[in-house]
Design a protein around this motif. Structure first.
Motif, mmCIF file in Angstrom:
data_model
loop_
_atom_site.group_PDB
_atom_site.id
_atom_site.type_symbol
_atom_site.label_atom_id
_atom_site.label_comp_id
_atom_site.label_asym_id
_atom_site.label_seq_id
_atom_site.Cartn_x
_atom_site.Cartn_y
_atom_site.Cartn_z
ATOM 1 N N LYS A 416 10.445 51.212 14.735
ATOM 2 C CA LYS A 416 9.614 52.097 15.566
ATOM 3 C C LYS A 416 10.195 52.351 16.960
ATOM 4 C CE LYS A 416 5.357 50.548 13.294
ATOM 5 N NZ LYS A 416 4.015 49.937 13.499
ATOM 6 N N LEU A 417 11.413 51.942 17.198
ATOM 7 C CA LEU A 417 11.986 52.125 18.543
ATOM 8 C C LEU A 417 12.079 53.606 18.904
ATOM 9 C CD1 LEU A 417 14.944 49.553 18.644
ATOM 10 C CD2 LEU A 417 12.665 49.324 19.640
ATOM 11 N N PRO A 418 11.884 53.946 20.188
ATOM 12 C CA PRO A 418 12.048 55.337 20.613
ATOM 13 C C PRO A 418 13.528 55.694 20.712
ATOM 14 C CG PRO A 418 11.604 53.960 22.512
ATOM 15 C CD PRO A 418 11.493 53.065 21.299
ATOM 16 N N SER A 419 13.821 56.955 20.682
ATOM 17 C CA SER A 419 15.195 57.428 20.870
ATOM 18 C C SER A 419 15.402 57.714 22.359
ATOM 19 C CB SER A 419 15.450 58.694 20.050
ATOM 20 O OG SER A 419 15.413 58.409 18.675
ATOM 21 N N THR A 420 16.151 56.869 22.999
ATOM 22 C CA THR A 420 16.412 57.041 24.435
ATOM 23 C C THR A 420 17.626 56.198 24.820
ATOM 24 O OG1 THR A 420 15.391 57.019 26.628
ATOM 25 C CG2 THR A 420 14.941 55.125 25.209
ATOM 26 N N VAL A 421 18.000 56.262 26.076
ATOM 27 C CA VAL A 421 19.089 55.434 26.609
ATOM 28 C C VAL A 421 18.473 54.481 27.623
ATOM 29 C CG1 VAL A 421 21.279 55.409 27.863
ATOM 30 C CG2 VAL A 421 20.785 57.266 26.257
ATOM 31 N N LEU A 422 18.634 53.189 27.385
ATOM 32 C CA LEU A 422 17.984 52.177 28.206
ATOM 33 C C LEU A 422 19.007 51.510 29.135
ATOM 34 C CD1 LEU A 422 15.452 50.552 28.871
ATOM 35 C CD2 LEU A 422 16.001 49.043 26.945
ATOM 36 N N PRO A 423 18.848 51.640 30.458
ATOM 37 C CA PRO A 423 19.797 51.015 31.394
ATOM 38 C C PRO A 423 19.667 49.494 31.407
ATOM 39 C CG PRO A 423 17.978 52.023 32.605
ATOM 40 C CD PRO A 423 17.803 52.408 31.155
ATOM 41 N N LEU A 424 20.811 48.814 31.482
ATOM 42 C CA LEU A 424 20.836 47.349 31.552
ATOM 43 C C LEU A 424 21.018 46.869 32.985
ATOM 44 C CD1 LEU A 424 23.204 46.601 28.527
ATOM 45 C CD2 LEU A 424 20.707 46.670 28.529
ATOM 46 N N PHE A 425 22.081 47.361 33.645
ATOM 47 C CA PHE A 425 22.377 46.944 35.019
ATOM 48 C C PHE A 425 23.349 47.943 35.632
ATOM 49 C CE2 PHE A 425 25.791 45.255 32.491
ATOM 50 C CZ PHE A 425 26.910 45.235 33.299
ATOM 51 N N TRP A 426 23.455 47.886 36.960
ATOM 52 C CA TRP A 426 24.488 48.665 37.628
ATOM 53 C C TRP A 426 25.128 47.846 38.731
ATOM 54 C CZ3 TRP A 426 24.201 50.487 42.795
ATOM 55 C CH2 TRP A 426 22.954 50.469 43.408
ATOM 56 N N VAL A 427 26.367 48.186 39.037
ATOM 57 C CA VAL A 427 27.148 47.418 40.010
ATOM 58 C C VAL A 427 27.623 48.333 41.132
ATOM 59 C CG1 VAL A 427 27.901 45.781 38.259
ATOM 60 C CG2 VAL A 427 29.343 47.761 38.785
ATOM 61 N N GLU A 428 27.811 47.722 42.282
ATOM 62 C CA GLU A 428 28.378 48.419 43.435
ATOM 63 C C GLU A 428 29.515 47.577 43.992
ATOM 64 O OE1 GLU A 428 26.027 50.310 46.767
ATOM 65 O OE2 GLU A 428 26.899 48.584 47.841
ATOM 66 N N GLU A 429 30.690 48.151 44.024
ATOM 67 C CA GLU A 429 31.860 47.508 44.626
ATOM 68 C C GLU A 429 32.115 48.212 45.952
ATOM 69 O OE1 GLU A 429 35.812 46.058 42.518
ATOM 70 O OE2 GLU A 429 36.007 48.148 43.167
ATOM 71 N N GLY A 430 31.917 47.507 47.051
ATOM 72 C CA GLY A 430 31.982 48.155 48.350
ATOM 73 C C GLY A 430 32.953 47.492 49.305
#
Length: 521
Positions: A416-430
Motif C-alpha cells: 500500500k505504499l504511495p508513489s513518491t520520493v522520500l528524502p533521507l538526509f542532506w549534507v552541506e560542505e562549507g
C-alpha cells in the motif's frame, strides 16, 4: 627650445611610460607571477595546500525524521521534519603521491576524515529519529529493477532478518544512523535469510560487529577511507590545465553512462582551479559519488572580505528536457524530472540525488512530501571565486539523498505504499576563508589598486600638461615683439637737470667757441 615644447615632450614621454607600465607591463607581470605560483609542482606552496588542506571544512548533516510511518504504510503521503544540523570537521588530504615529470602529471588517492564538532546550534546526535530502513527499501527496489522474479525470496528474507516488521521504517539515534551504525542481525538459519545475509556480509559498506551482526550507517564507510586513484595535470607546462583530471580509477573515461560525452571527466576534483578563468568557462569538477561532473555557472559579482569575487551556482539540470543530460536517464524511455538524478547505475542502489528540499526541482517532488521548504539561501549551491588566484574563498556545496517509494504487490510490506520520493538526509560542505588566507589576496589587490590610482593620476597629469603646453604654445604664437623707441628731446629743453657741460645729447660742449662761431659751421 621654447618652454611649451619642453613641457609637451616631457608629458608625452611620461604618458607613454605610465601607459606601458600601468596598463601593459604590470598586469602581465602579475599574471605571469600568479601562473608560476598556481601549479602542482613538487615544491610549490599550492601543492602543499592541495595535498593537505591546512584547515577543516565545515560539514553539516540534516536528517529527515518521518512523523507518520504507519500512515505511509497505508498509502498516506509522508510527513517529515528536518532535524539538525549534526556538525563535523572534515579534513581533506591526498595520499600515496607520485609524479610523472615528463607528462607533467601527479597521482594520488583522496582521503576525507570526519570529527564530531560541537559548534553553537549543532545537535549532539542522541536524538531518536525514524527513517525508511535503507537496506529494506534499497534491497526491494534493487531486486524489483534487476531480478523481479526473486522478490518473493527477498520478502521472506526481510521477515527472517528483521523479525516480521510491521513497517519499512527504523527508529534509531542520529549518530547511529550517521556514523556508529544500526545493527542488523544476520544470525538467521533459514534459506532466504542466509542467502541475503551472505550477500550483505560481502558488502564493503557494512561494518562487521560480530560474526553474525552487521551495522550500516550513511557516513562511516567514507570516514578515513582512501578513495580511488586520480591522475591529474600539474599545470607546470600549461597553467590553465592545473588539476585537470586525466584518469580516475586507472580509466581515461567512465563506463557508467551510454554516451562518451557523459562518461568523460571534466574539470578538477574541486580543490583547485586554474587562475584567470574566463567567466563563461564556469567551474567544472568531477564528483565520484555521482559518477559525473558538475559545472557551476557564473551568476554575478560581489565582494568577500573586501575582495572582488565572482558568484557561481550549480544545479543538477533537467534530464527530461536537456539533450546533453539524457544520458543520465535510468532508461532511454524513462527520465526523472527536473532537479533529480538516479544513482543506480553509479552506486548500484536506487538512490536519488537532488538539492536539499528538492530546491530547483520539479514541483511534483516537493508536493509528494509534506514538511519541505525549499529556498535559495539555505539549499542552493554557491561558490565565491577569486579569479586571479583561481581559488574559492567561500563555498556551500549541498546535496540531498532520497529513495523512491513504490508499491509492490509481491512484497506484502510494500503493498500500500504511495508513489513518491522520500528524502533521507542532506549534507552541506562549507568553507569560508579567514584573514590568514585572504590576507595575501587582499595585499595583491591593494598593490593593484595603488598602481591603478597612481597610473591614472600620472596619466591625467600628463594629459593636463599636454593641454597646458598647447595653450601656451598657441597663445605665444599670436603675440608681436615690439622694440621700444627712445624719445629725442630738443637741445633747448631741459628736464630739470643741469645741461651745463653737455649738449643735451650727452655730448661735451666746447665753451671756447661762441654761438656765433658755431653758426659759421
Amino acid at each position: 627650445m621654447r618652454l611649451p615644447v619642453k613641457i609637451a615632450i616631457g608629458c608625452a614621454i611620461g604618458a607613454c611610460v605610465i601607459v606601458i607600465f600601468g596598463f601593459i607591463a604590470f598586469p602581465k607581470m602579475i599574471k605571469g607571477k600568479v601562473k608560476k605560483m598556481v601549479n602542482l609542482d613538487k615544491d610549490s606552496e599550492i601543492r602543499k595546500m592541495f595535498v593537505k588542506v591546512p584547515f577543516a571544512l565545515d560539514f553539516k548533516v540534516y536528517l529527515f525524521n518521518v512523523t507518520n510511518p504507519m500512515d505511509i504504510q497505508n498509502g498516506a503521503l509522508p510527513v517529515v521534519q528536518e532535524v539538525g544540523p549534526f556538525c563535523f570537521e572534515e579534513w581533506k588530504e591526498k595520499i600515496d603521491l607520485a609524479d610523472g615529470d615528463e607528462e607533467d602529471v601527479m597521482f594520488y588517492n583522496p582521503k576525507d576524515t570526519f570529527y564530531k564538532a560541537n559548534w553553537p546550534g549543532c545537535l549532539d546526535g542522541s536524538q531518536m529519529l525514524t527513517i525508511p530502513h535503507p537496506l529494506i527499501l534499497g534491497m526491494v527496489n534493487t531486486v524489483a529493477r534487476t531480478k523481479p522474479g526473486m522478490l518473493t525470496l527477498v520478502s521472506k528474507a526481510i521477515n527472517s532478518i528483521y523479525k516480521t516488521p510491521d513497517s519499512i521504517f527504523v527508529t534509531a539515534k542520529a549518530m547511529d544512523i550517521l556514523f556508529d551504525g544500526v545493527v542488523i542481525n544476520c544470525g538467521v538459519k533459514d534459506f532466504a535469510g542466509k542467502a541475503v545475509c551472505t550477500q550483505l556480509k560481502e558488502s564493503p559498506d557494512l561494518r562487521h560487529v560480530t560474526d553474525d551482526d552487521l551495522a550500516f550507517s550513511f557516513m562511516a564507510p567514507k570516514n578515513g577511507t582512501a578513495g580511488k586513484r586520480f591522475k591529474v595535470l600539474r599545470g607546470v607546462k600549461t597553467s590553465h590545465d592545473v588539476g585537470r583530471i586525466l584518469e580516475y580509477d586507472e580509466k581515461k573515461e567512465m563506463e557508467v553512462w551510454p554516451t562518451k560525452e557523459c562518461n568523460q571527466y571534466k574539470g578538477t576534483d574541486g580543490t583547485v582551479f586554474a587562475s584567470f578563468l574566463a567567466k563563461e568557462e564556469g567551474l567544472a569538477s568531477f564528483a565520484p559519488d555521482l559518477c559525473r561532473s558538475l559545472v557551476a555557472v557564473y551568476s554575478g559579482d560581489t565582494k568577500y572580505d573586501g575582495i572582488p569575487v565572482r558568484i557561481y551556482t550549480a544545479t543538477l539540470g533537467d534530464m527530461s528536457k536537456n539533450a546533453d543530460e539524457k544520458c543520465y536517464c535510468p532508461t532511454p524511455e524513462t527520465c526523472l524530472k527536473k532537479g533529480l538524478m538516479d544513482l543506480f547505475k553509479c552506486a548500484g542502489v536506487p538512490i536519488y540525488v537532488s538539492l536539499p528540499h528538492f530546491y530547483e526541482s520539479d514541483e511534483s517532488y516537493v508536493h509528494g512530501v509534506k514538511g519541505l521548504n525549499p529556498n535559495k539561501k539555505d539549499h542552493g549551491i554557491q561558490i565565491l571565486f577569486e579569479s586571479i588566484t583561481g581559488g574559492p574563498v567561500a563555498a556551500a556545496k549541498r546535496l540531498q539523498f532520497s529513495m523512491p517509494l513504490e508499491p509492490n504487490e509481491k512484497v506484502p510490506l510494500f503493498n500500500k505504499l504511495p508513489s513518491t520520493v522520500l528524502p533521507l538526509f542532506w549534507v552541506e560542505e562549507g568553507v569560508a576563508l579567514n584573514n590568514t588566507f585572504t590576507g595575501p589576496i587582499k595585499d595583491l589587490f591593494k598593490i593593484k589598486k595603488i598602481v591603478k590610482i597612481t597610473t591614472w593620476v600620472v596619466l591625467v597629469g600628463c594629459l593636463g600638461g599636454l593641454g597646458a603646453a598647447a595653450y601656451l604654445f598657441f597663445a605665444k604664437k599670436g603675440e608681436a615683439n615690439i622694440t621700444p623707441v627712445h624719445k629725442v628731446k630738443p637741445a633747448n629743453e631741459t628736464n630739470g637737470i643741469s645741461t651745463v657741460g653737455t649738449d643735451g645729447f650727452g655730448g661735451q660742449v666746447n665753451h671756447a667757441m661762441s654761438d656765433n662761431e658755431i653758426e659759421k659751421y
